[in-house]
Design an enzyme around this catalytic site. Structure first.
Site, PDB file in Angstrom:
ATOM      1  N   ASP A 160     -27.663  18.881  10.312  1.00  0.00           N
ATOM      2  CA  ASP A 160     -27.007  19.768  11.276  1.00  0.00           C
ATOM      3  C   ASP A 160     -26.369  18.940  12.398  1.00  0.00           C
ATOM      4  O   ASP A 160     -25.251  19.203  12.834  1.00  0.00           O
ATOM      5  CB  ASP A 160     -28.036  20.751  11.856  1.00  0.00           C
ATOM      6  CG  ASP A 160     -28.861  21.394  10.754  1.00  0.00           C
ATOM      7  OD1 ASP A 160     -28.282  22.091   9.915  1.00  0.00           O
ATOM      8  OD2 ASP A 160     -30.088  21.150  10.695  1.00  0.00           O
ATOM      9  N   HIS A 188     -34.010  24.712  11.394  1.00  0.00           N
ATOM     10  CA  HIS A 188     -32.946  24.393  10.425  1.00  0.00           C
ATOM     11  C   HIS A 188     -32.632  25.675   9.658  1.00  0.00           C
ATOM     12  O   HIS A 188     -33.122  25.894   8.548  1.00  0.00           O
ATOM     13  CB  HIS A 188     -33.376  23.287   9.459  1.00  0.00           C
ATOM     14  CG  HIS A 188     -32.369  23.119   8.339  1.00  0.00           C
ATOM     15  ND1 HIS A 188     -31.109  22.639   8.541  1.00  0.00           N
ATOM     16  CD2 HIS A 188     -32.421  23.422   7.024  1.00  0.00           C
ATOM     17  CE1 HIS A 188     -30.428  22.635   7.400  1.00  0.00           C
ATOM     18  NE2 HIS A 188     -31.212  23.115   6.464  1.00  0.00           N
TER      19      HIS A 188
HETATM   20  P1  NAD Z   1     -33.385  20.762  -6.685  1.00  0.00           P
HETATM   21  O1  NAD Z   1     -33.815  22.101  -7.168  1.00  0.00           O
HETATM   22  O2  NAD Z   1     -32.212  20.090  -7.289  1.00  0.00           O
HETATM   23  O3  NAD Z   1     -34.607  19.758  -6.808  1.00  0.00           O
HETATM   24  C1  NAD Z   1     -35.893  20.060  -6.383  1.00  0.00           C
HETATM   25  C2  NAD Z   1     -36.853  19.230  -7.195  1.00  0.00           C
HETATM   26  O4  NAD Z   1     -38.143  19.412  -6.640  1.00  0.00           O
HETATM   27  C3  NAD Z   1     -36.925  19.639  -8.676  1.00  0.00           C
HETATM   28  O5  NAD Z   1     -36.741  18.485  -9.480  1.00  0.00           O
HETATM   29  C4  NAD Z   1     -38.332  20.202  -8.828  1.00  0.00           C
HETATM   30  O6  NAD Z   1     -38.898  19.935 -10.089  1.00  0.00           O
HETATM   31  C5  NAD Z   1     -39.060  19.447  -7.710  1.00  0.00           C
HETATM   32  N1  NAD Z   1     -40.292  20.077  -7.247  1.00  0.00           N
HETATM   33  C6  NAD Z   1     -40.568  21.389  -7.109  1.00  0.00           C
HETATM   34  N2  NAD Z   1     -41.829  21.563  -6.696  1.00  0.00           N
HETATM   35  C7  NAD Z   1     -42.363  20.337  -6.555  1.00  0.00           C
HETATM   36  C8  NAD Z   1     -43.644  19.866  -6.167  1.00  0.00           C
HETATM   37  N3  NAD Z   1     -44.638  20.713  -5.874  1.00  0.00           N
HETATM   38  N4  NAD Z   1     -43.849  18.525  -6.133  1.00  0.00           N
HETATM   39  C9  NAD Z   1     -42.872  17.674  -6.454  1.00  0.00           C
HETATM   40  N5  NAD Z   1     -41.641  18.058  -6.851  1.00  0.00           N
HETATM   41  C10 NAD Z   1     -41.378  19.369  -6.891  1.00  0.00           C
HETATM   42  O7  NAD Z   1     -33.203  20.941  -5.101  1.00  0.00           O
HETATM   43  P2  NAD Z   1     -32.411  19.985  -4.095  1.00  0.00           P
HETATM   44  O8  NAD Z   1     -30.987  20.386  -4.060  1.00  0.00           O
HETATM   45  O9  NAD Z   1     -32.774  18.556  -4.359  1.00  0.00           O
HETATM   46  O10 NAD Z   1     -33.018  20.480  -2.696  1.00  0.00           O
HETATM   47  C11 NAD Z   1     -34.376  20.287  -2.382  1.00  0.00           C
HETATM   48  C12 NAD Z   1     -34.741  21.066  -1.114  1.00  0.00           C
HETATM   49  O11 NAD Z   1     -34.021  20.571   0.016  1.00  0.00           O
HETATM   50  C13 NAD Z   1     -34.424  22.556  -1.180  1.00  0.00           C
HETATM   51  O12 NAD Z   1     -35.509  23.255  -0.590  1.00  0.00           O
HETATM   52  C14 NAD Z   1     -33.198  22.699  -0.295  1.00  0.00           C
HETATM   53  O13 NAD Z   1     -33.065  23.994   0.248  1.00  0.00           O
HETATM   54  C15 NAD Z   1     -33.532  21.673   0.772  1.00  0.00           C
HETATM   55  N6  NAD Z   1     -32.415  21.218   1.618  1.00  0.00           N
HETATM   56  C16 NAD Z   1     -32.700  20.976   2.932  1.00  0.00           C
HETATM   57  C17 NAD Z   1     -31.713  20.514   3.782  1.00  0.00           C
HETATM   58  C18 NAD Z   1     -31.999  20.231   5.242  1.00  0.00           C
HETATM   59  O14 NAD Z   1     -31.039  19.931   5.965  1.00  0.00           O
HETATM   60  N7  NAD Z   1     -33.232  20.291   5.736  1.00  0.00           N
HETATM   61  C19 NAD Z   1     -30.417  20.316   3.288  1.00  0.00           C
HETATM   62  C20 NAD Z   1     -30.160  20.561   1.933  1.00  0.00           C
HETATM   63  C21 NAD Z   1     -31.177  21.016   1.093  1.00  0.00           C
HETATM   64  C1  LMR Z   2     -28.204  23.025   4.022  1.00  0.00           C
HETATM   65  O1  LMR Z   2     -28.279  23.079   5.261  1.00  0.00           O
HETATM   66  O2  LMR Z   2     -27.224  22.552   3.427  1.00  0.00           O
HETATM   67  C2  LMR Z   2     -29.316  23.603   3.198  1.00  0.00           C
HETATM   68  O3  LMR Z   2     -30.463  23.740   3.964  1.00  0.00           O
HETATM   69  C3  LMR Z   2     -28.865  24.884   2.590  1.00  0.00           C
HETATM   70  C4  LMR Z   2     -29.867  25.488   1.629  1.00  0.00           C
HETATM   71  O4  LMR Z   2     -30.120  26.697   1.800  1.00  0.00           O
HETATM   72  O5  LMR Z   2     -30.378  24.792   0.740  1.00  0.00           O
END
Ligand code: NAD
Ligand code: LMR
Length: 329
Positions: A160, A188
């Site tokens: 962000d 967030h």
């Molecule tokens: P994704 O679905 O591509 O990958 C998630 C992975 O986590 C999968 O491989 C799954 O098998 C694994 N997983 C699920 N439960 C698990 C556990 N208990 N232990 C270990 N591994 C586990 O998702 P992504 O695109 O990589 O995103 C991951 C997370 O990050 C999501 O929650 C998304 O919303 C979040 N995110 C946060 C921000 C931020 O700014 N804070 C930004 C983008 C995404």
């Molecule tokens: C982001 O800020 O890009 C993510 O947290 C969005 C999402 O919901 O995975």
């Protein structure tokens, strides 16, 4: 002198953020170009095979700093000796899922992971939670790790922060490197508050340079706060490379320090500063030095900012109360 490798545990290693993150950790961007690392990848059983594939590719890069890769589906093993833990894997919201269901499903992940960190991580463990809802997942993990100092549990609002810098640079024609002291407050989520009142653009106050409160309220703040949804809409998948980049920035700054005259934004357990209830994990302006962070104190919060900080903090309090009710903290 040969340095001891730093153990970095990454959960959700087979996911899309994991794929964008691991290669940069192994090439020295997380901790520094002279710091060897050992990777510990944690996945669920269904993700193990894909994680093995990623590990093969990491091998194929022959990174000089990468001193080992291990893959686990048991958090007690995955966090053993971890100095840095990046908690990326989380349960996404699926159709028909209420917020309580989402918090409860993530509690099933972050509570045992917090307990495993408590029992097995190294004494100097630093935790960054990326998996959403990141602030409250960090709170759940932190509550399950009573022997680890609470301040070692942080949540990611650096994406962000970076998004806000980029939008401000585009509006003013400034270089991103000229923008300092921007702050993300709160959660967030879409309630977050990107604050430019204390930010500087090439040494001048950013709010004065912009001098357009309508743009601030109607364009800048919603664009930054809803950027995650806009990326999902455009890409058909949530942000991955930019999220991985922000995770790298977050830990790099925490370990290596903020530049003189600047600060960053981190989701951290509140100490009550700026009226944010103690204990909730909320984003604040922080400076970092020698692996520790401190909240920037004494900022004058105007009415415009106060209302927005309070709204985001209220959402965090609600999330805390919900996970308390579910027995997760
Ligand atoms: P994704 O679905 O591509 O990958 C998630 C992975 O986590 C999968 O491989 C799954 O098998 C694994 N997983 C699920 N439960 C698990 C556990 N208990 N232990 C270990 N591994 C586990 O998702 P992504 O695109 O990589 O995103 C991951 C997370 O990050 C999501 O929650 C998304 O919303 C979040 N995110 C946060 C921000 C931020 O700014 N804070 C930004 C983008 C995404
Ligand atoms: C982001 O800020 O890009 C993510 O947290 C969005 C999402 O919901 O995975």
């Amino acid at each position: 002198m040969t340095r001891t490798p730093v153990n970095v545990t990454v959960t959700g290693a087979a996911g899309q953020i994991g794929y964008a993150l691991l290669f940069r950790i192994a090439s020295g961007h997380l901790l520094g170009a002279d710091v060897p690392v050992k990777l510990r990848l944690l996945e669920i059983p269904q993700g193990m095979k894909a994680a093995e594939g990623t590990a093969m590719e990491l091998d194929d890069c022959a990174f000089p700093l990468l001193k080992g890769i291990d893959i686990f589906d048991d958090p007690n093993k995955g966090f053993e000796g971890a100095n840095v833990a990046l908690l990326v894997g989380a349960r996404p919201r699926t159709k028909g899922m209420e917020r309580g269901d989402l918090l409860s499903a993530n509690g099933g992940i972050f509570k045992p992971q917090g307990a495993a960190i408590n029992a097995h991580a190294a004494d100097d463990i630093k935790v960054l939670v990326v998996g959403n809802p990141a602030n409250t997942n960090a709170l759940i993990a932190q509550a399950a790790a009573p022997d680890v100092p609470a301040e070692r549990f942080t949540a990611m609002t650096r994406l962000d922060h970076n998004r806000a810098i980029s939008q401000l640079a585009a509006k003013t024609g400034a270089a991103v490197s000229d923008i300092k002291r921007l702050t993300i407050w709160g959660n967030h989520s879409a309630t977050q508050y990107p604050d430019i009142f204390h930010a500087e653009i090439a040494g001048k106050n950013a709010a004065e340079v912009v001098s357009d409160e309508q743009w601030l309220a109607d364009t800048f703040i919603p664009t930054v706060a809803k950027r995650g949804a806009a990326i999902i809409e455009a890409r058909g998948a949530s942000s991955a490379a930019s999220a991985a980049n922000a995770a790298i920035d977050h830990v790099h700054t925490w370990v290596n320090g903020t530049a003189a005259g600047d600060w960053t934004s981190m989701g951290i357990p509140s100490d009550g500063s700026y009226g944010v209830p103690e204990g909730i994990i909320s984003s604040f302006p922080v400076t970092t030095k020698d692996g520790k962070y401190e909240i920037v104190q004494g900022l004058d919060i105007n009415e415009f900012s106060r209302a927005r900080i309070d709204a985001s903090v209220a959402e965090l309090v609600e999330e805390r109360d919900a996970v308390r009710e579910l027995g997760l903290i």
